[in-house]
Design a protein around this motif. Structure first.
Motif: not given
Lengths: 366, 366
Positions: B227-232, B249-250, B262-265
Motif C-alpha cells: 500500500x506504500x513504498x519507500x525507495x532509494x 526499497x521497503x 535490495x537489488x543491484x546490477x
C-alpha cells in the motif's frame, strides 16, 4: 597461498587487541556487578570469572533475595543499591558493570563516576538520548573510562567480518541486510511484567533492545555511521501495548549505502547479518545471540566458504577486553561517544516511525 | 504424520494448477516468439519446446540475422517485425510471447491483440506505468487473454512457500527480506550497450529489471499487495549513468507488514527471499535466477528442514501453465491487472527515491 590460509584459520579467534603478556598481569580488575537479572547471572558473572583480566567482588540489585542468593553462592560481597551508591564498599572494586534496566543506567554510572571507577555499561546506553548524553558527560567530567557492552565487537566472527571489509575483500559495500528476532514472552519465561515492556524503564522494546545489534554491528563492520534513518514500528500483542513489538529500519550510510534491518520481540528466532559487496558477500548467521554459535561465511562468485571455528564465550571475550584495556591503559573502541551514535540513530528510528518520513541524524557537537 | 510427510514430499513439484489429462490435449498452443535476445534463445524457446502444451512456430526480431539463425536451426517461420505486425503469418500461431525491451512491449501486444491472439508478455509490463495501462487496456478491449511472465509463480518452491503461508504454518507474517543482485556487465558478456542501460527502453535498471522479482514474489507469497513504498536508488559506475545501478526499497503491506528489498546490477550474485513469521521462517535461497537451483528451507524453533527437490526447468513450467490455461479455458493468476500493481509499486519506488519520502500506492480504478 595455502600457508596464508592455514595462518588465517589459526588466527581466526586470536584476540588481536591483546597486547599484554598473560604473565604480566599481577591482579585482575575487580568488578562490582550492578543488576542481577538473567543476563548478569547466566552470562556476565560466568564471563567475568572466565576472563583472566577480571574478577567479580561486589554485587547489588534492588532485589535483596537475588543479591543474597548470588553473593552466597560465589563468595561475593552483596550490598543494597543505597550502600553501593554511598561508596561504602568502594575499596573492594576497581570497575563497575551496569546491567540494570535502561532508564536506571544513569544513576549507577553517576555513582561509579563519582567514586572514580571505570565503567562498563550495558547497551543501549540509557532509555533516552538526553539521559545517555548525561551519562557520557558524567564519565567525561569525572575522567573515568567508559566502555559500552557491545559484545559483538569482541566476537571473533564480527571482527573477522570487519577485517574483510576493511581489507577490501568485499569490494565496495553495496547494501546490508540484518535481522534479529525472538519470541520474547516465550523465551524469557513468559514474563509479561518485565521491564522491557515498560517504556519508562526501557525507552522502547524491539528497536531499543534488539535493534541495537543490527545497528551497532553494521556500524562496526562498515567502520561508518548512519547519516539518516527511516523507521517503522508496530505492536499487536497486548503485552506490547506501550512499546514496539516489531520494527524495521533503514540505515543510510555515507555514499548512500543502505542497511535494511528488521527486529521483532514476537517472531520466530532469527539472527543474521549479510554484507553484500561488489566483490563478495559476508554472512554472519547465526549472528547476534550470546546463546548460539556464530556462523561465518564468505561467498564470492560460485564459491562459498563456511568457517567453522572454535566458538568463544562471548561475554568472557567482552570482559577480557574490558579488563585488558584498563590494565594496559588502552582506550575502548565502544566508548560513550560511539554509543551515543546508536542512541541518536534509535531516537531517529522512533521519530521517523512517528513522523512517517526519514530523519537526518546530526552529531553531538553542540 | 509420517505418511503426510511422504505425501508432501511426493507432491512438492506437482503442478497443482494442472487439470487437463495429458492425453486430452490434441494440439499444443502455437506460439510466436517476439524478441530473440539471450533469454528467449537460451530459455524461452527451450522451455516452449519442453512444455507439452506449447510449441513455437514463428519468430521475429529487429535483428534479421538473429531471426535467420534461430528460424533455420529450429524449422520455424522467421519474419520481420513489420511482417509480424501486419498479421501476414497470423494463421501460424495462436498466441504471442513478447520478450523485447520493455518500452517496445506495447506495440507488439497491441498487434497481437488486434490479431485476436492470446499474449504472454515479459515483466515488467512496460517501461512506464502509463504505457503498461495502455497495454492492459489493449488486451481487455480486444478481449484477448493476457498473462505476464512471472516465472516464479509457477516454480514449485515459490508455490510451496505460498502454500505454507496460506496454511498458517508461518503464523502471522512479521516481515520479509529479499535481495537479488548480479554483476550485470560481467554476467551478460560485458555488454555495456545493452538496452537495460537505456532509460527510454527500460524505464529503469536495478529496480525495474531485478526489483520486480522480490516485489512480485513477495506479493505472491503473502497474497497481498503493498500500500506504500519507500525507495532509494543510486549509480556509481559510468555504465549506469542514466539508470539505477543499485536500489533498496521497503514495501509496506496491509497491517504494516514490511518487506525490505535490495537489488543491484553491480554486486556479488545474491538471490534470497525470507519470510519471517510468528511460527516459522520460510527461506528461498537461491531464489530468483532461472539458471540456479532453488533452495527451500523451513525453520521453526531449533529445527531447520531443507527440502532438496527435483528442480524444474522454470521456463518450461511457465509456458506449460500458459498453454494449459489457454487449452483449459482457465484464467491466469499473473494477469494484466496483477502486473499493473507491480508497475504502480515500481513507479512509486522511483518517485519515492526522487522525493526522499515514502509514496502511497493507489489502485487503478479511475
Amino acid at each position: 597461498m595455502e600457508a596464508d590460509l592455514a595462518e588465517y584459520l589459526d588466527e581466526f579467534t586470536r584476540r588481536d587487541w591483546e597486547t599484554l603478556e598473560p604473565g604480566a598481569v599481577t591482579g585482575p580488575v575487580r568488578v562490582a556487578v550492578v543488576g542481577l537479572g538473567w543476563f548478569a547471572r547466566e552470562w556476565a558473572l560466568p564471563g567475568i570469572a572466565r576472563s583472566a583480566y577480571t574478577e567479580a567482588t561486589v554485587v547489588t540489585d534492588i532485589d535483596e533475595n537475588a543479591v543474597e542468593a548470588v553473593a552466597a553462592g560465589r563468595d561475593l560481597t552483596g550490598v543494597t543499591p543505597e550502600e553501593f551508591r554511598s561508596g561504602a564498599v568502594a575499596d573492594a572494586y576497581d570497575a563497575v558493570y551496569v546491567a540494570t534496566p535502561n532508564a536506571t543506567h544513569l544513576e549507577y554510572v553517576e555513582a561509579a563516576a563519582a567514586q572514580g571507577k571505570a565503567v562498563l555499561c550495558e547497551k543501549p546506553l540509557e532509555a533516552t538520548l538526553d539521559r545517555a548524553r548525561r551519562l557520557v558527560a558524567a564519565c567525561r567530567d569525572a575522567d573515568v573510562p567508559l566502555m559500552v557492552g557491545y559484545r559483538m565487537q569482541t566476537d571473533p566472527a564480527a571482527r573477522r567480518l570487519r577485517d574483510l571489509v576493511a581489507a577490501g575483500v568485499a569490494g565496495d559495500v553495496v547494501h546490508v541486510h540484518a535481522t534479529m528476532s525472538q519470541t520474547m514472552l516465550g523465551e524469557l519465561d513468559g514474563d509479561a511484567d518485565q521491564w522491557r515492556l515498560d517504556p519508562e524503564l526501557s525507552g522502547g522494546c524491539a528497536a531499543m533492545d534488539l535493534g541495537v545489534y543490527p545497528l551497532n554491528t553494521t556500524r562496526f563492520a562498515l567502520g561508518a555511521d548512519p547519516v539518516r534513518v527511516s523507521g517503522r514500528t508496530r505492536s499487536e500483542h497486548e503485552a506490547f501495548a506501550g512499546v514496539d513489538e516489531h520494527a524495521t529500519f533503514r540505515l543510510e550510510f555515507p555514499d548512500d549505502v543502505d542497511a535494511l534491518c528488521s527486529v521483532s520481540q514476537n517472531a520466530q528466532h532469527a539472527s543474521r547479518l549479510e554484507v553484500t559487496g561488489t566483490e563478495a558477500r559476508l554472512i554472519l548467521d547465526p549472528a547476534f545471540y550470546e546463546r548460539e554459535d556464530r556462523g561465518f561465511a564468505v561467498v564470492r562468485d560460485g564459491t562459498r566458504v563456511d568457517v567453522d571455528f572454535d566458538q568463544v564465550h562471548q561475554i568472557e571475550e567482552e570482559f577480557a577486553y574490558f579488563g585488558h584495556q584498563l590494565l594496559a591503559d588502552e582506550p575502548f573502541h565502544p566508548d560513550g561517544e560511539h554509543a551515543l551514535a546508536d542512541m541518536r540513530a534509535l531516537d531517529g528510528v522512533y521519530e521517523s516511525a512517528e513522523a512517517g518520513r526519514p530523519v537526518a541524524l546530526g552529531d553531538d557537537t553542540e
